[in-house]
Write a protein that holds these residues in place. Sequence first.
Motif, mmCIF file in Angstrom:
data_model
loop_
_atom_site.group_PDB
_atom_site.id
_atom_site.type_symbol
_atom_site.label_atom_id
_atom_site.label_comp_id
_atom_site.label_asym_id
_atom_site.label_seq_id
_atom_site.Cartn_x
_atom_site.Cartn_y
_atom_site.Cartn_z
ATOM 1 N N LEU A 1 0.603 -0.949 -0.152
ATOM 2 C CA LEU A 1 -0.282 0.055 -0.063
ATOM 3 C C LEU A 1 0.899 1.118 -0.074
ATOM 4 N N LYS A 2 1.826 1.595 0.639
ATOM 5 C CA LYS A 2 2.803 2.119 0.585
ATOM 6 C C LYS A 2 3.634 2.583 -0.047
ATOM 7 N N ARG A 3 4.025 1.399 -0.919
ATOM 8 C CA ARG A 3 5.044 1.717 -1.994
ATOM 9 C C ARG A 3 4.368 2.387 -3.324
ATOM 10 N N GLY A 4 3.099 2.587 -3.251
ATOM 11 C CA GLY A 4 2.380 3.679 -4.443
ATOM 12 C C GLY A 4 2.799 4.773 -4.553
ATOM 13 N N GLU A 5 1.993 5.365 -2.690
ATOM 14 C CA GLU A 5 2.505 6.772 -2.430
ATOM 15 C C GLU A 5 4.044 7.194 -2.995
ATOM 16 N N VAL A 6 4.870 6.141 -2.111
ATOM 17 C CA VAL A 6 6.594 6.730 -2.130
ATOM 18 C C VAL A 6 6.546 6.602 -3.709
ATOM 19 N N GLU A 7 6.193 5.787 -4.411
ATOM 20 C CA GLU A 7 6.558 6.084 -5.467
ATOM 21 C C GLU A 7 6.190 6.878 -6.499
ATOM 22 N N SER A 8 5.451 8.064 -6.078
ATOM 23 C CA SER A 8 4.735 9.038 -6.350
ATOM 24 C C SER A 8 5.402 9.614 -6.060
#
Length: 112
Positions: free
Chosen positions: A70-77
């Motif tokens: 779930l957090k990977r997408g936020e960090v990538e953006s």
Amino acid sequence: EKKEKKKKGKKKGKKGDGGGGDEEEGFKLAPSTFIPGIDEASTNYDEIWKTRDETDNFQQKYDAELIKELKRGEVESEIRVQVDDLMRQELKNLKAVKKKKKWYQRRVLFSS
């Protein structure tokens, strides 16, 4: 007898077919504003929780892999924005160097 049945059948078809283009009269419900949220929650459940086996997780402990996903997408953006800014700055610097190099080459050529 057959003619009477045919006539009755035609009357029934005309009475309730609704193909005349007229809208049905009566109360019509407005589209619900909650349906998209329900659909999203249902999709979320199907993607994440439907296939998970939680029988061993009686104490409802957190799932580290789920949190990472779930957090990977936020960090990538967030990182993408930072990298884009750095790339723009680097491009600006390269253009400045190229411009300076051309200016220097012209000066050397004309001074000879």
